[in-house]
Motif scaffolding. Structure first.
Motif, PDB file in Angstrom:
ATOM      1  N   VAL B 191       0.813  -1.224   0.000  1.00  0.00           N
ATOM      2  CA  VAL B 191       0.000   0.000   0.000  1.00  0.00           C
ATOM      3  C   VAL B 191       0.843   1.269   0.000  1.00  0.00           C
ATOM      4  N   MET B 192       0.547   2.154  -0.954  1.00  0.00           N
ATOM      5  CA  MET B 192       1.166   3.475  -0.990  1.00  0.00           C
ATOM      6  C   MET B 192       0.268   4.480  -0.246  1.00  0.00           C
ATOM      7  N   ASP B 193      -0.957   4.620  -0.713  1.00  0.00           N
ATOM      8  CA  ASP B 193      -1.931   5.481  -0.025  1.00  0.00           C
ATOM      9  C   ASP B 193      -3.334   5.103  -0.474  1.00  0.00           C
ATOM     10  N   PHE B 194      -4.311   5.603   0.246  1.00  0.00           N
ATOM     11  CA  PHE B 194      -5.713   5.255  -0.064  1.00  0.00           C
ATOM     12  C   PHE B 194      -6.660   6.268   0.560  1.00  0.00           C
ATOM     13  N   VAL B 195      -7.914   6.201   0.114  1.00  0.00           N
ATOM     14  CA  VAL B 195      -9.001   6.909   0.809  1.00  0.00           C
ATOM     15  C   VAL B 195     -10.057   5.859   1.139  1.00  0.00           C
ATOM     16  N   MET B 196     -10.348   5.733   2.432  1.00  0.00           N
ATOM     17  CA  MET B 196     -11.349   4.743   2.858  1.00  0.00           C
ATOM     18  C   MET B 196     -12.691   5.425   3.052  1.00  0.00           C
ATOM     19  N   GLN B 197     -13.751   4.833   2.508  1.00  0.00           N
ATOM     20  CA  GLN B 197     -15.098   5.398   2.684  1.00  0.00           C
ATOM     21  C   GLN B 197     -15.653   5.026   4.051  1.00  0.00           C
ATOM     22  N   ASP B 198     -15.558   3.757   4.375  1.00  0.00           N
ATOM     23  CA  ASP B 198     -15.937   3.279   5.699  1.00  0.00           C
ATOM     24  C   ASP B 198     -15.263   1.937   5.912  1.00  0.00           C
ATOM     25  N   GLY B 199     -15.107   1.569   7.183  1.00  0.00           N
ATOM     26  CA  GLY B 199     -14.411   0.307   7.424  1.00  0.00           C
ATOM     27  C   GLY B 199     -14.384  -0.073   8.884  1.00  0.00           C
ATOM     28  N   ASN B 200     -13.961  -1.298   9.111  1.00  0.00           N
ATOM     29  CA  ASN B 200     -13.852  -1.823  10.468  1.00  0.00           C
ATOM     30  C   ASN B 200     -12.372  -2.068  10.772  1.00  0.00           C
ATOM     31  N   ILE B 201     -11.906  -1.448  11.847  1.00  0.00           N
ATOM     32  CA  ILE B 201     -10.480  -1.532  12.193  1.00  0.00           C
ATOM     33  C   ILE B 201     -10.282  -2.485  13.374  1.00  0.00           C
ATOM     34  N   GLU B 202      -9.387  -3.437  13.220  1.00  0.00           N
ATOM     35  CA  GLU B 202      -9.031  -4.350  14.314  1.00  0.00           C
ATOM     36  C   GLU B 202      -7.532  -4.219  14.614  1.00  0.00           C
ATOM     37  N   ILE B 203      -7.224  -3.982  15.875  1.00  0.00           N
ATOM     38  CA  ILE B 203      -5.835  -3.886  16.319  1.00  0.00           C
ATOM     39  C   ILE B 203      -5.543  -5.109  17.176  1.00  0.00           C
ATOM     40  N   GLY B 204      -4.405  -5.742  16.955  1.00  0.00           N
ATOM     41  CA  GLY B 204      -4.024  -6.900  17.768  1.00  0.00           C
ATOM     42  C   GLY B 204      -2.686  -6.656  18.442  1.00  0.00           C
ATOM     43  N   ARG B 205      -2.711  -6.533  19.757  1.00  0.00           N
ATOM     44  CA  ARG B 205      -1.467  -6.272  20.486  1.00  0.00           C
ATOM     45  C   ARG B 205      -0.602  -7.525  20.520  1.00  0.00           C
ATOM     46  N   ILE B 206       0.685  -7.357  20.284  1.00  0.00           N
ATOM     47  CA  ILE B 206       1.609  -8.492  20.197  1.00  0.00           C
ATOM     48  C   ILE B 206       2.508  -8.524  21.432  1.00  0.00           C
ATOM     49  N   ASP B 207       2.665  -9.722  22.020  1.00  0.00           N
ATOM     50  CA  ASP B 207       3.431  -9.863  23.267  1.00  0.00           C
ATOM     51  C   ASP B 207       4.901 -10.140  23.018  1.00  0.00           C
ATOM     52  N   GLN B 208       5.200 -10.770  21.893  1.00  0.00           N
ATOM     53  CA  GLN B 208       6.558 -11.267  21.695  1.00  0.00           C
ATOM     54  C   GLN B 208       6.908 -11.298  20.203  1.00  0.00           C
ATOM     55  N   LEU B 209       8.161 -11.009  19.906  1.00  0.00           N
ATOM     56  CA  LEU B 209       8.672 -11.129  18.539  1.00  0.00           C
ATOM     57  C   LEU B 209       9.545 -12.369  18.451  1.00  0.00           C
ATOM     58  N   GLU B 210       9.209 -13.265  17.518  1.00  0.00           N
ATOM     59  CA  GLU B 210      10.066 -14.423  17.266  1.00  0.00           C
ATOM     60  C   GLU B 210      10.814 -14.126  15.979  1.00  0.00           C
ATOM     61  N   GLN B 211      12.069 -13.754  16.112  1.00  0.00           N
ATOM     62  CA  GLN B 211      12.882 -13.325  14.978  1.00  0.00           C
ATOM     63  C   GLN B 211      13.716 -14.501  14.489  1.00  0.00           C
ATOM     64  N   ASN B 212      13.359 -14.990  13.321  1.00  0.00           N
ATOM     65  CA  ASN B 212      14.044 -16.149  12.745  1.00  0.00           C
ATOM     66  C   ASN B 212      15.063 -15.690  11.694  1.00  0.00           C
ATOM     67  N   PHE B 213      16.145 -16.414  11.556  1.00  0.00           N
ATOM     68  CA  PHE B 213      17.184 -16.055  10.581  1.00  0.00           C
ATOM     69  C   PHE B 213      17.369 -17.189   9.572  1.00  0.00           C
ATOM     70  N   PRO B 214      17.705 -16.856   8.301  1.00  0.00           N
ATOM     71  CA  PRO B 214      17.978 -17.904   7.308  1.00  0.00           C
ATOM     72  C   PRO B 214      19.385 -18.448   7.521  1.00  0.00           C
ATOM     73  N   VAL B 215      19.534 -19.286   8.559  1.00  0.00           N
ATOM     74  CA  VAL B 215      20.861 -19.699   9.034  1.00  0.00           C
ATOM     75  C   VAL B 215      21.629 -20.577   8.057  1.00  0.00           C
ATOM     76  N   ASP B 216      20.950 -21.084   7.034  1.00  0.00           N
ATOM     77  CA  ASP B 216      21.652 -21.922   6.053  1.00  0.00           C
ATOM     78  C   ASP B 216      21.907 -21.205   4.734  1.00  0.00           C
ATOM     79  N   ASN B 217      21.589 -19.909   4.670  1.00  0.00           N
ATOM     80  CA  ASN B 217      21.755 -19.168   3.419  1.00  0.00           C
ATOM     81  C   ASN B 217      23.094 -18.440   3.406  1.00  0.00           C
TER      82      ASN B 217
END
Lengths: 238, 238
Positions: B191-217
């Motif tokens: 997404v670059m930009d938009f104009v929304m006419q109407d919509g339903n917004i859902e926010i989901g709070r995140i407790d933890q980041l699982e950061q994976n690495f491409p360890v074989d690349n």
């Protein structure tokens, strides 16, 4: 093969910003690793996790102390891992901390991954500091200006460290974050510099970072971070 | 309560550095989340994960396409989560992307955590781009200069997004990273930009980041990152 996971509770930036309230118990922390570094509620000294045991190294102006930490104690920041050696070698000749760090970095198979670093050796010099107990809100860089430092000579013990890739500076500290614990359990702390006579170096390559946040801590949730300033603070303080 | 975990394979800095080789299958990715964003091997378009299905939005100079991605396809970068709504509301009046982002940021309970953002709405304008297939080694900032962009009017669909705290800029992109998928599955992209006419917004709070690495690349392991330049590239390209 099972993945080796570095578990980090909170970030070094949070600590630098003065968020010193303990938000995870030592008991919970130990579920995620048997080896690592951190600090204790109210930044009351240096946390050292070695072979599944948790120690706290504190210092006043003229006295230092190491004690085991009961499992109910809360920590504001810690990084732990089930240390799994993927490369190891012996150093038989005296080497200072700067040169040993350089040697280790040359042997890492990538500078884009995290590593655990465990070094058991004898040291002709070991220079550490212990962060003094402080109130949440005091900037770490200010607290760090007046921290007690101690040097011991001819001491055997273990360096407990995490190596962090540059991209994660701020989340953790880029490069080495090393704590020390003497074999006799009477001396330890956050490592400033040392000279090692001989020792055994174990490197553990890490596959994944599990970054945990203190999601119920109001101070953390509401804090406005100046990320660039905090990154500089880490360089100045660590 | 179960923790909500954002799983990220590889980092945005890696992508910016030109590491485009797929290193995780879609099948494996879906084990970690049913909602998210990413790209496909050889940065062949935009990856969209919605309700456990995986789509690829591609574009040439005059044509756009969305197709489902088979489970064996490899991705070089993706961030997914089991989206869990912790706050939601309706927007009944037209609002442009800048103002909607501002409104959402004001409603986040902290700017120090990650969030998933799911917005189902109707849009009088939706402006997207699709990264064109490229060879590993070409810098993303260069590739991004010549990427096709498309605008659709009066379209209904879903915005799929991750919100990242500033401390993790480089690891991911600070602020919003939004992809779009039309309800009819014929149009989508970054997404670059938009104009929304109407919509339903859902926010989901995140407790933890699982950061994976491409360890074989090998490309990833051996790459020398210029972290500051890559952070600037992300700002210029995303």
């Amino acid at each position: 093969m099972a993945k080796t996971i570095l578990f980090q509770h909170n970030t070094l930036a949070s600590l630098m910003a003065g968020i010193y309230e303990g938000t995870m118990s030592v008991e919970e922390l130990l579920k995620h690793g048997n080896f690592g570094v951190g600090t204790v509620d109210s930044v009351d000294g240096e946390l050292i996790v070695l072979d599944g045991k948790v120690y706290q190294a504190t210092g006043t102006n003229d006295e230092f102390k190491v004690k085991e930490v009961p499992s109910h104690v809360l920590v504001p920041y810690a990084a732990v891992v089930h240390h799994t050696t993927t490369k190891s070698w012996k150093e038989d000749n005296p080497i200072d901390s700067e040169n040993l760090k350089k040697t280790i970095e040359e042997k890492l198979d990538s500078h884009n991954l995290f590593y655990s670093v465990k070094i058991k050796g004898t040291f002709s010099k070991m220079h550490v500091r212990m962060i003094p107990k402080s109130k949440t809100g005091e900037r770490f860089a200010e607290v760090a200006k007046n921290q007690p430092e101690f040097t011991q000579e001819n001491i055997s013990g273990t360096l407990i460290g995490i190596w962090t890739p540059e991209l994660f500076h701020g989340v953790s500290v880029a490069g080495f974050h090393l704590h020390f614990l003497a074999d006799d359990l009477h001396f330890g702390g956050h490592v400033m510099d040392f000279v090692m006579q001989d020792g055994n170096i174990e490197i553990g390559r890490i596959d994944q970072l599990e970054q945990n946040f203190p999601v119920d801590n109001k101070t953390f949730l509401e804090k406005s971070f100046d990320v660039l300033a905090l990154r500089s603070d880490i360089e100045a303080s660590e």
